[in-house]
Design a protein around this motif. Sequence first.
Motif, PDB file in Angstrom:
ATOM      1  N   LYS A 275       0.863  -1.066   0.176  1.00 27.73           N
ATOM      2  CA  LYS A 275       0.048  -0.123  -0.018  1.00 27.73           C
ATOM      3  C   LYS A 275       0.984   1.221   0.107  1.00 27.73           C
ATOM      4  O   LYS A 275       1.907   1.004   0.833  1.00 27.73           O
ATOM      5  CB  LYS A 275      -1.084   0.006   1.269  1.00 27.73           C
ATOM      6  CG  LYS A 275      -2.323   0.394   0.909  1.00 27.73           C
ATOM      7  CD  LYS A 275      -2.957   0.395   2.131  1.00 27.73           C
ATOM      8  CE  LYS A 275      -4.605   0.111   2.153  1.00 27.73           C
ATOM      9  NZ  LYS A 275      -5.214   0.130   3.532  1.00 27.73           N
ATOM     10  N   ARG A 349      -2.973   2.102  11.151  1.00 26.54           N
ATOM     11  CA  ARG A 349      -3.614   0.864  10.878  1.00 26.54           C
ATOM     12  C   ARG A 349      -3.885   0.592   9.414  1.00 26.54           C
ATOM     13  O   ARG A 349      -4.135   1.397   8.674  1.00 26.54           O
ATOM     14  CB  ARG A 349      -4.993   1.025  11.524  1.00 26.54           C
ATOM     15  CG  ARG A 349      -5.872  -0.286  11.358  1.00 26.54           C
ATOM     16  CD  ARG A 349      -7.164  -0.050  12.009  1.00 26.54           C
ATOM     17  NE  ARG A 349      -8.008  -1.071  11.742  1.00 26.54           N
ATOM     18  CZ  ARG A 349      -9.406  -1.035  12.222  1.00 26.54           C
ATOM     19  NH1 ARG A 349      -9.787   0.004  12.924  1.00 26.54           N
ATOM     20  NH2 ARG A 349     -10.051  -2.260  12.085  1.00 26.54           N
ATOM     21  N   THR A 350      -3.424  -0.487   8.992  1.00 28.11           N
ATOM     22  CA  THR A 350      -3.287  -1.150   7.503  1.00 28.11           C
ATOM     23  C   THR A 350      -3.526  -2.646   7.684  1.00 28.11           C
ATOM     24  O   THR A 350      -2.984  -3.147   8.170  1.00 28.11           O
ATOM     25  CB  THR A 350      -2.068  -0.387   6.752  1.00 28.11           C
ATOM     26  OG1 THR A 350      -2.084  -0.748   5.317  1.00 28.11           O
ATOM     27  CG2 THR A 350      -0.965  -0.997   7.394  1.00 28.11           C
ATOM     28  N   ASP A 351      -4.000  -2.860   6.412  1.00 31.63           N
ATOM     29  CA  ASP A 351      -4.233  -4.325   6.030  1.00 31.63           C
ATOM     30  C   ASP A 351      -2.966  -4.796   5.075  1.00 31.63           C
ATOM     31  O   ASP A 351      -3.113  -6.173   5.091  1.00 31.63           O
ATOM     32  CB  ASP A 351      -5.363  -4.746   5.718  1.00 31.63           C
ATOM     33  CG  ASP A 351      -5.943  -3.987   4.216  1.00 31.63           C
ATOM     34  OD1 ASP A 351      -5.074  -3.109   3.826  1.00 31.63           O
ATOM     35  OD2 ASP A 351      -6.961  -4.257   3.745  1.00 31.63           O
ATOM     36  N   THR A 354       2.674  -0.876   4.436  1.00 31.01           N
ATOM     37  CA  THR A 354       2.519   0.124   3.657  1.00 31.01           C
ATOM     38  C   THR A 354       3.769   1.071   3.580  1.00 31.01           C
ATOM     39  O   THR A 354       4.850   1.305   4.569  1.00 31.01           O
ATOM     40  CB  THR A 354       1.559   1.124   4.823  1.00 31.01           C
ATOM     41  OG1 THR A 354       0.313   0.424   4.388  1.00 31.01           O
ATOM     42  CG2 THR A 354       1.342   2.598   4.319  1.00 31.01           C
ATOM     43  N   HIS A 356       5.068   4.483   3.474  1.00 31.12           N
ATOM     44  CA  HIS A 356       4.293   5.847   4.388  1.00 31.12           C
ATOM     45  C   HIS A 356       5.257   7.060   3.957  1.00 31.12           C
ATOM     46  O   HIS A 356       6.340   7.038   4.364  1.00 31.12           O
ATOM     47  CB  HIS A 356       4.163   5.768   5.516  1.00 31.12           C
ATOM     48  CG  HIS A 356       2.905   7.061   6.165  1.00 31.12           C
ATOM     49  ND1 HIS A 356       3.380   8.018   6.048  1.00 31.12           N
ATOM     50  CD2 HIS A 356       1.953   6.582   6.767  1.00 31.12           C
ATOM     51  CE1 HIS A 356       2.301   8.633   6.634  1.00 31.12           C
ATOM     52  NE2 HIS A 356       1.652   7.824   7.089  1.00 31.12           N
ATOM     53  N   GLY A 376      -3.353   9.012   2.097  1.00 31.41           N
ATOM     54  CA  GLY A 376      -3.553   7.916   1.004  1.00 31.41           C
ATOM     55  C   GLY A 376      -2.888   8.207  -0.314  1.00 31.41           C
ATOM     56  O   GLY A 376      -2.406   8.963  -0.840  1.00 31.41           O
ATOM     57  N   GLU A 394       1.807  -4.328   8.419  1.00 32.49           N
ATOM     58  CA  GLU A 394       0.357  -4.582   8.551  1.00 32.49           C
ATOM     59  C   GLU A 394      -0.199  -4.776   9.922  1.00 32.49           C
ATOM     60  O   GLU A 394       0.564  -4.932  10.763  1.00 32.49           O
ATOM     61  CB  GLU A 394      -0.398  -5.661   7.621  1.00 32.49           C
ATOM     62  CG  GLU A 394       0.340  -7.036   8.022  1.00 32.49           C
ATOM     63  CD  GLU A 394      -0.121  -7.956   7.051  1.00 32.49           C
ATOM     64  OE1 GLU A 394       0.976  -8.602   6.305  1.00 32.49           O
ATOM     65  OE2 GLU A 394      -1.341  -8.340   6.977  1.00 32.49           O
ATOM     66  N   ASP A 396      -2.798  -3.044  13.422  1.00 36.50           N
ATOM     67  CA  ASP A 396      -3.134  -1.701  13.986  1.00 36.50           C
ATOM     68  C   ASP A 396      -1.957  -1.442  14.960  1.00 36.50           C
ATOM     69  O   ASP A 396      -1.743  -2.174  15.985  1.00 36.50           O
ATOM     70  CB  ASP A 396      -4.286  -1.886  14.829  1.00 36.50           C
ATOM     71  CG  ASP A 396      -5.038  -0.442  15.184  1.00 36.50           C
ATOM     72  OD1 ASP A 396      -4.151   0.472  15.115  1.00 36.50           O
ATOM     73  OD2 ASP A 396      -6.057  -0.607  15.880  1.00 36.50           O
TER      74      ASP A 396
END
Length: 414
Positions: A275, A349-351, A354, A356, A376, A394, A396
């Motif tokens: 992500k 929090r990401t699934d 990420t 960033h 995002g 991934e 929280d």
Amino acid sequence: MLSVAEALKIVLAQVKPLPAMMTPLEPVTLGMVLAEDVASDLDMPPFDKAMMDGFALRTADLREGQAKLTIVEEVAAGQTPTVAVQQGQATRIMTGAPMPSGADAVVMIERCEVTNDQVRVNDPRIALRSNVLAKGREMRAGEIVLRAGARLRPQEFGLLATVGRTAAQVHPAPRVAILSTGDELVDASVKPGPGQIRNGNGPMLMAQVCRARGVPRMLGIAKDEPTHLRTLMAEGLQADILILSGGVSAGKFDLVPGALAELGVQTLFHKVAMKPGKPVLFGVKAGPHPQPLSQEERGDRLVFALPGNPVASLVCFELFVRPAIRAMMALPADGNWVRATMVSDHAFRTDRPTYHPARLQWTDAGWTVEAAAWFGSPDLRGAQPANAFMLLPEGDHLHRAGQTMDVLRVEDFN
Ligand code: AMP
Ligand code: MG
């Protein structure tokens, strides 16, 4: 879903360095990798050379470093001595000038007192060969001074010029075609109409290609219409790498995967657990290149289809395209990862793992990092102050100040 590491492995397995080409040693060659061993065509220095301004003399004439000598000649750099230094004599000499025969040391000018044609020297530390650089001390004619694989930095430019080279065999920079896709896109010069947005990714990708040392070529904007898309893609497949932006997700008008298949591009992955950038696609078009860089080149062409959201495009380029460009240039492909200390708490929090946008800085306490205020993949504005991407796992998590994180550097400067 494939991990980023697995996906990168698939990319790099397809890449080999582009065949070497004889290339003029000009500014664009800076940073490229040499593909031949280079021998010197001369001795360096080419003659016994004075390393100080002063007097060339015979050490046998000195008593505890002292003597009064007769000046017989003056030799500047670029001149050749015409008289030999004999007992009781000295030649005034400048740095870089060839030593006169007979002389075996140079006394620096600060240790000399000149009166008319006489010089009084006083330097107790002078020994045989003091302040003289012997002919061939640095290199001999025929000696290899640079090996294939050397990166052309300023030092290498200096050395290559020293041995008479104005061109060298190097692995060339790949040609990279860039095609933005989307019915909603208009050029930056246009005021968007209803439902339209400007093509920000095109210029951004072009700059990323340049920063990665590839040679970009903008193909413009393709409509979400199969024929137009295929025509422009086919043109892009004349480059070594084709980058597509947009049209790679699962929407009704995401036509890129289908168009690539029709053009004979084999998809090696589509979707990566990351992500932003999940829909990213990588493929190869095998077979002889329509416009080879050199006679022996038979490299496959690489295709990267990046998601249209600007920050997804930005991240996917750094993670997958940049390493491919570097590998084609025979440069190390691994990303520039550092461990950095968080300067403030950051809850996230990401699934999926990420990347960033973050601000990385070198401080007295080592590398520090701070997450950019970013919401995002569409948020290029929020990502703009960043100079790096911080990898967030991934789940929280509350990442606390003082904790160390993996950070991908994408700039050479703070
Ligand atoms: P897509 O990947 O085509 O589904 O596009 C995802 C989002 O990115 C959409 O909101 C697009 O409008 C946007 N987008 C696509 N291409 C570009 C581009 N070249 N520049 C800026 N935004 C884009
Ligand atoms: Mg689209």
